[in-house]
Design an enzyme around this catalytic site. Sequence first.
Site, PDB file in Angstrom:
ATOM      1  N   LYS A 159     -27.305 -52.990 -32.478  1.00 27.81           N
ATOM      2  CA  LYS A 159     -27.313 -51.563 -32.842  1.00 27.81           C
ATOM      3  C   LYS A 159     -26.235 -51.345 -33.910  1.00 27.81           C
ATOM      4  CE  LYS A 159     -28.206 -48.157 -29.968  1.00 27.81           C
ATOM      5  NZ  LYS A 159     -29.577 -47.678 -30.041  1.00 27.81           N
TER       6      LYS A 159
HETATM    7  N1  PPE Z   1     -35.293 -48.831 -30.570  1.00 27.34           N
HETATM    8  C1  PPE Z   1     -34.379 -48.231 -31.346  1.00 27.34           C
HETATM    9  C2  PPE Z   1     -34.480 -48.370 -32.813  1.00 27.34           C
HETATM   10  C3  PPE Z   1     -33.349 -47.485 -30.756  1.00 27.34           C
HETATM   11  O1  PPE Z   1     -32.447 -46.892 -31.524  1.00 27.34           O
HETATM   12  C4  PPE Z   1     -33.308 -47.347 -29.350  1.00 27.34           C
HETATM   13  C5  PPE Z   1     -32.236 -46.513 -28.705  1.00 27.34           C
HETATM   14  C6  PPE Z   1     -34.289 -47.998 -28.581  1.00 27.34           C
HETATM   15  C7  PPE Z   1     -35.264 -48.739 -29.221  1.00 27.34           C
HETATM   16  C8  PPE Z   1     -34.254 -47.970 -27.075  1.00 27.34           C
HETATM   17  O2  PPE Z   1     -33.182 -48.716 -26.583  1.00 27.34           O
HETATM   18  P1  PPE Z   1     -32.473 -48.407 -25.181  1.00 27.34           P
HETATM   19  O3  PPE Z   1     -31.710 -47.150 -25.354  1.00 27.34           O
HETATM   20  O4  PPE Z   1     -31.635 -49.595 -24.934  1.00 27.34           O
HETATM   21  O5  PPE Z   1     -33.550 -48.257 -24.175  1.00 27.34           O
HETATM   22  N2  PPE Z   1     -31.796 -45.418 -29.468  1.00 27.34           N
HETATM   23  C9  PPE Z   1     -30.517 -44.806 -29.180  1.00 27.34           C
HETATM   24  C10 PPE Z   1     -30.065 -43.886 -30.310  1.00 27.34           C
HETATM   25  C11 PPE Z   1     -30.813 -42.628 -30.499  1.00 27.34           C
HETATM   26  C12 PPE Z   1     -30.159 -41.718 -31.511  1.00 27.34           C
HETATM   27  O6  PPE Z   1     -30.856 -40.834 -32.024  1.00 27.34           O
HETATM   28  O7  PPE Z   1     -28.960 -41.843 -31.780  1.00 27.34           O
HETATM   29  C13 PPE Z   1     -30.546 -44.105 -27.835  1.00 27.34           C
HETATM   30  O8  PPE Z   1     -31.606 -43.816 -27.292  1.00 27.34           O
HETATM   31  O9  PPE Z   1     -29.456 -43.874 -27.311  1.00 27.34           O
END
Ligand code: PPE
Length: 326
Positions: A159
Amino acid sequence: MGMQSKYIWMNGELVPFEKATIHFLTPALHYGVAVFEGIRSYNTDKGPAVFRLKEHAQRLIRSAEVLGFRTLPWTWEEVAEAIKDTVRINEFADCYIRPVIYLDGGGWNLNIDNGKPSLAIAVWEWANYLGEEALEKGVRANISSFTRHHPNVMMTKAKISGNYANSALAKTESARLGFDEAIMLDPQGYVAECTGENLFVVRDGRIFTPPTVTVLEGITRDAIITIAHDLGYEVHERPISRDQLYTADEVFVCGTAAECIALCEIDFRRIGSGKTGPITRSIQRVFYQAVRGKLPQYESWCAYVNPPLSSSLDQTTSVASLGASS
Ligand code: PPE
């Protein structure tokens, strides 16, 4: 969305909200050389519980390593403790947690070895990421005109803050077109993920999701796969094409911020019944109970922020008995 809290944790100190600032000449701001996590803490019968804290703290450290930090002054366990401290002191019932490791104190010339990492952790209340009616009605999505990163261009398992310029391009375009979220295709043209969520397709009672090569290995995705298996569904990781979305019975997305939400329309095509479908609904029901510690089989996913009552009772007892014997 109000982002106000009492304190922000910065390099080991709890700093009052207004004072939690960083200098303009912080390279992370100029080049996106930072990594972050998105985590949620939910109110439970035993007080606030951070959902899958260990996995998030570990992914934060791994993201920093992928970005190139070679020596970090914190272990994932220390990050996890700092997160609990930040949640505890801010006293929200439910909150979103945002730790960031960023390049600080030097690090110009685009060489990470010339700077040092700083860590800060904020919490705020962030309900209904995809809108107030998303859970009930589902949301409308488009296929973005922007392509998701090739894994040799940006590291999609990490991330990294800079990665999210790609998401911001797609999300802003999507919102301006009148949609709620954008679905991004990978460089080969297969479905990758949304700007901040992983994606699942339901067809003939079976569940499909793109393999993780080009997407973030979502922690909610992992929880959803476990729940789906436990409910007796088959889950297959395999490439998905754009038209397989159009012909799906149900499509849903999941992520920490968004939680678990149906896509009821994609590119002006109704998906299934055009409402949250029955399989999505059954998974949602379990997921939203699991995060609140209501299901014993998933309780290990909840990291309680306050010490267990029994241990504080033990302490009281031992203090009392010490007093009695003296
Ligand atoms: N793909 C991406 C690109 C992504 O950013 C997230 C989380 C996910 C999948 C899901 O990952 P997880 O949270 O581990 O289940 N996105 C984070 C950021 C959102 C934002 O707008 O800032 C979040 O959900 O916290």
